[in-house]
Design a protein around this motif. Structure first.
Motif, short mmCIF file in Angstrom:
data_model
loop_
_atom_site.label_atom_id
_atom_site.label_comp_id
_atom_site.label_asym_id
_atom_site.label_seq_id
_atom_site.Cartn_x
_atom_site.Cartn_y
_atom_site.Cartn_z
N ALA A 15 0.84 -1.21 0.00
CA ALA A 15 0.00 0.00 0.00
C ALA A 15 0.87 1.25 0.00
O ALA A 15 0.57 2.24 -0.68
CB ALA A 15 -0.92 0.00 1.21
N ALA A 16 1.96 1.23 0.75
CA ALA A 16 2.85 2.39 0.81
C ALA A 16 3.49 2.63 -0.55
O ALA A 16 3.46 3.75 -1.07
CB ALA A 16 3.94 2.16 1.86
N TYR A 17 4.04 1.57 -1.15
CA TYR A 17 4.69 1.74 -2.46
C TYR A 17 3.67 2.23 -3.48
O TYR A 17 3.96 3.08 -4.31
CB TYR A 17 5.34 0.44 -2.91
CG TYR A 17 6.50 0.01 -2.03
CD1 TYR A 17 7.54 0.90 -1.77
CD2 TYR A 17 6.55 -1.26 -1.47
CE1 TYR A 17 8.60 0.52 -0.95
CE2 TYR A 17 7.61 -1.65 -0.67
CZ TYR A 17 8.64 -0.76 -0.41
OH TYR A 17 9.68 -1.13 0.39
N ASP A 18 2.47 1.68 -3.41
CA ASP A 18 1.44 2.07 -4.37
C ASP A 18 1.05 3.54 -4.20
O ASP A 18 0.81 4.25 -5.17
CB ASP A 18 0.20 1.18 -4.19
CG ASP A 18 -0.95 1.66 -5.06
OD1 ASP A 18 -0.81 1.55 -6.30
OD2 ASP A 18 -1.95 2.16 -4.53
N ALA A 19 0.99 3.97 -2.95
CA ALA A 19 0.58 5.35 -2.68
C ALA A 19 1.70 6.35 -2.94
O ALA A 19 1.49 7.55 -2.89
CB ALA A 19 0.09 5.47 -1.24
N GLY A 20 2.91 5.85 -3.19
CA GLY A 20 4.05 6.74 -3.37
C GLY A 20 4.58 7.25 -2.03
O GLY A 20 5.14 8.34 -1.96
N MET A 21 4.37 6.46 -0.98
CA MET A 21 4.84 6.87 0.34
C MET A 21 6.05 6.02 0.75
O MET A 21 6.17 4.87 0.38
CB MET A 21 3.72 6.66 1.38
CG MET A 21 2.52 7.55 1.11
SD MET A 21 1.07 7.00 2.05
CE MET A 21 1.52 7.50 3.70
N ARG A 22 6.91 6.62 1.57
CA ARG A 22 8.07 5.90 2.08
C ARG A 22 7.59 5.03 3.25
O ARG A 22 6.94 5.54 4.16
CB ARG A 22 9.08 6.92 2.58
CG ARG A 22 10.28 6.38 3.30
CD ARG A 22 11.00 7.57 3.94
NE ARG A 22 12.39 7.28 4.25
CZ ARG A 22 12.84 7.14 5.51
NH1 ARG A 22 12.01 7.23 6.53
NH2 ARG A 22 14.11 6.92 5.71
N PRO A 23 7.90 3.74 3.24
CA PRO A 23 7.50 2.92 4.38
C PRO A 23 8.54 2.98 5.50
O PRO A 23 9.74 3.07 5.23
CB PRO A 23 7.42 1.51 3.81
CG PRO A 23 8.30 1.50 2.61
CD PRO A 23 8.51 2.93 2.16
N LEU A 24 8.09 2.94 6.72
CA LEU A 24 8.99 2.84 7.88
C LEU A 24 8.39 1.78 8.80
O LEU A 24 7.21 1.84 9.13
CB LEU A 24 9.08 4.18 8.62
CG LEU A 24 9.86 4.15 9.94
CD1 LEU A 24 11.35 3.97 9.69
CD2 LEU A 24 9.63 5.44 10.75
N LEU A 25 9.22 0.82 9.17
CA LEU A 25 8.76 -0.23 10.07
C LEU A 25 9.07 0.20 11.50
O LEU A 25 10.22 0.49 11.81
CB LEU A 25 9.53 -1.51 9.71
CG LEU A 25 8.97 -2.85 10.09
CD1 LEU A 25 7.56 -3.01 9.57
CD2 LEU A 25 9.88 -3.94 9.52
N CYS A 26 8.05 0.28 12.33
CA CYS A 26 8.28 0.66 13.72
C CYS A 26 7.90 -0.52 14.60
O CYS A 26 6.72 -0.87 14.71
CB CYS A 26 7.45 1.90 14.07
SG CYS A 26 7.69 2.40 15.78
N LEU A 27 8.90 -1.16 15.20
CA LEU A 27 8.64 -2.34 16.02
C LEU A 27 8.50 -1.90 17.48
O LEU A 27 9.45 -1.38 18.07
CB LEU A 27 9.77 -3.35 15.86
CG LEU A 27 10.01 -3.80 14.41
CD1 LEU A 27 11.08 -4.88 14.34
CD2 LEU A 27 8.71 -4.33 13.80
#
Ligand SMILES: Nc1nc2c(ncn2[C@@H]2O[C@H](COP(=O)(O)OP(=O)(O)OP(=O)(O)O)[C@@H](O)[C@H]2O)c(=O)[nH]1
Ligand SMILES: [Mg+2]
Length: 332
Positions: free
Chosen positions: A140-152
């Motif tokens: 969804a992030a890549y599709d929306a053109g957004m940078r993903p960040l994983l927060c654990l």
């Protein structure tokens, strides 16, 4: 006026001398507001340092106004008590986070506009992490053109390393947090960006917001010890201003995330190194492990592509098609 005249008035309206659109006011000098939340048809917008309550003008019709939108405001935009402005136009969006129909929810939903980062919040335990949903958020992030960040989150309960290892080949940025702990690494990633927090109910999204913003006062729920499920404490999406600059958007916990709208080609474009390789694929190649003569396989065999990266990319492709949907299924 006779009955005939009365009808004639409606049957033959006076011819307009100018096209209809010209009769409308132009909103070029309208005030711009930033939509931060919505409550039953009332939108709260920031206009500079003022908070203005607004509603959609009639002429917007079915045009959706969502959190994160930049809107043109007409009428009383002073934000004074008891005043109401009118949203007359939605400024074209730079990004759009949306989810498509799934079993629980047959409607495609635009979620947040103009955000540049998707913070995928995952608890390392309680509730147990589900990679299927993480994969779907990444798509969804890549599709929306957004940078993903994983927060654990909840790294006081378990070691985040195994999860981080899974996402390392994709090159996704990550941070680890725990309640009451130091949030500087996260702050650095949020600095000057507009970030949306997403994740299952109970992973600690609102806890993060409260840690980042003094006085945010987002309600915090509890996770049921027996079922490991959150309580869906947050029910609305809200934008808050970060003290260091930038904005953070807290969303309600979700159970699943439909991706029917995502095109595979758009996904591969988020991985330029792989996209370069797939120019040699046969026409219409799906790039999955079953695709005949996919150039990704040749590249791995020839040592020109990292096998783990290709496998991870293909896992994302599969999640888009819903094959991983089961893993992403409800925690409620
Ligand atoms: N052990 C531990 N518990 C945490 C941590 N962060 C949050 N919690 C707890 O997890 C529970 C859920 O936290 P919330 O912040 O309400 O979770 P949420 O993601 O906002 O949930 P929804 O609003 O329902 O989507 C609360 O009991 C928090 O105290 C953490 O780092 N460690
Ligand atoms: Mg919450």
């Amino acid at each position: 006026m006779s009955r005939y005249d009365e009808e004639a008035k409606y049957d033959r309206p006076k011819r307009r001398t100018r096209p209809r659109t010209k009769d409308r006011p132009s909103y070029d000098d309208a005030v711009i507001g930033f939509v931060t939340t919505r409550d039953r048809g009332r939108y709260t917008c920031w206009v500079g340092d003022r908070q203005v309550t607004a509603m959609k003008a009639r002429q917007l019709g079915r045009t959706g106004v969502i959190v994160g939108d930049q809107v043109k405001l007409d009428g009383n935009a002073t934000g004074d008590e008891g005043t109401l402005a009118r949203i007359v136009e939605v400024v074209p969006r730079t990004t759009l986070l949306r989810r498509s129909a799934d079993d629980d929810d047959p409607v495609e939903r635009p979620l947040v506009a103009n955000a540049d980062q998707l913070v995928i919040v995952v608890a390392v335990a309680n509730p147990e992490p589900r990679t299927g949903l993480i994969d779907r958020f990444l798509v969804a992030a890549y599709d929306a053109g957004m940078r993903p960040l994983l927060c654990l989150t909840k790294t006081d309960l378990a070691d985040p390393t195994p999860l981080l290892d899974i996402y390392r080949p994709l090159g996704v940025e990550s941070v680890a947090t725990q309640q009451g702990g130091d949030l500087d690494a996260l702050r650095e990633q949020l600095d000057d960006r507009t970030s949306v927090l997403v994740g299952h109910s109970g992973v600690g999204k609102s806890t993060l917001v409260n840690g980042l913003i003094e006085g945010a006062n987002r309600a915090i729920g509890v996770v049921n010890d027996v079922t490991g499920r959150g309580r869906h404490t947050s029910t609305n999406t809200v934008v808050l201003r970060l003290p260091e600059g930038g904005w953070i958007i807290d969303t309600p916990g979700i159970r699943s995330f439909g991706l029917a709208h995502v095109e595979p080609d758009k996904l591969i474009n988020a991985f330029p190194d792989l996209a370069d390789i797939t120019v040699d694929c046969p026409r219409g190649c799906t790039h999955t492990e079953l695709a005949p003569d996919c150039a990704l396989d040749e590249a791995v065999a020839a040592g020109r592509a990292d096998a783990d990266r290709v496998t991870s990319f293909r896992r994302l492709l599969a999640s888009r098609e819903g094959r991983e949907q089961k893993d992403a299924e409800p925690t409620t």
